[in-house]
Design an enzyme around this catalytic site. Sequence first.
Site, short mmCIF file in Angstrom:
data_model
loop_
_atom_site.label_atom_id
_atom_site.label_comp_id
_atom_site.label_asym_id
_atom_site.label_seq_id
_atom_site.Cartn_x
_atom_site.Cartn_y
_atom_site.Cartn_z
CB CYS A 51 -0.91 -0.01 1.23
SG CYS A 51 -1.87 1.52 1.41
CG ASP A 58 -2.31 -3.81 -0.77
OD1 ASP A 58 -3.04 -3.96 0.23
OD2 ASP A 58 -1.99 -2.69 -1.21
CB VAL A 73 5.96 -12.14 -21.99
CG1 VAL A 73 4.99 -13.16 -21.40
CG2 VAL A 73 6.77 -11.48 -20.89
CD GLU A 74 12.28 -15.93 -20.03
OE1 GLU A 74 12.07 -17.09 -19.61
OE2 GLU A 74 12.62 -14.99 -19.29
CG HIS A 92 -5.44 -2.81 -4.91
ND1 HIS A 92 -6.54 -2.88 -4.10
CD2 HIS A 92 -4.39 -3.14 -4.13
CE1 HIS A 92 -6.18 -3.25 -2.88
NE2 HIS A 92 -4.86 -3.41 -2.88
#
Length: 153
Positions: A51, A58, A73-74, A92
């Site tokens: 946070c 969180d 994406v690797e 968030h």
Amino acid sequence: MDSIETHAKQLGQQTPLPASPEAAQLDRVPNPHADTDYLARFTAPEFTSLCPVTGQPDFATLVIDYVPDRWLVESKSLKLYLGAFRNHGAFHEDCTVGIGRRLVALLEPRWLRIGGYWYPRGGIPIDVFWQTGEPLKSVWLPDQGVAPYRGRG
């Protein structure tokens, strides 16, 4: 086609967790099926960040779905990038959307969505959803499979 070695710089070696998401190196590799529409999914059931106000941890489950174009994406670099949020303070919404945007900038996928299913803080669960546009009709798009949060009862 470019070789995997030129793009997957962290694969096959010991790599420390980056100090921050900004410092993390996300790698991409050539998609050997760039002529085919298909969905790839990554699920991170133990995602953590802090946070930005209280510094309290969180927790979330992230589900990333994308239809790749020329790049994938690797996965090790993605794991390290997501792990770099462990000591990063952000709300968030910022974490979820920021991750989606960084992946889009790197991969230039045909389509991407991310669902961030955050555990309650202050008694309120926060779920954050972002996508690049309409999903492709030619791709099977399963439900993200994360049940709505339920307290006792």
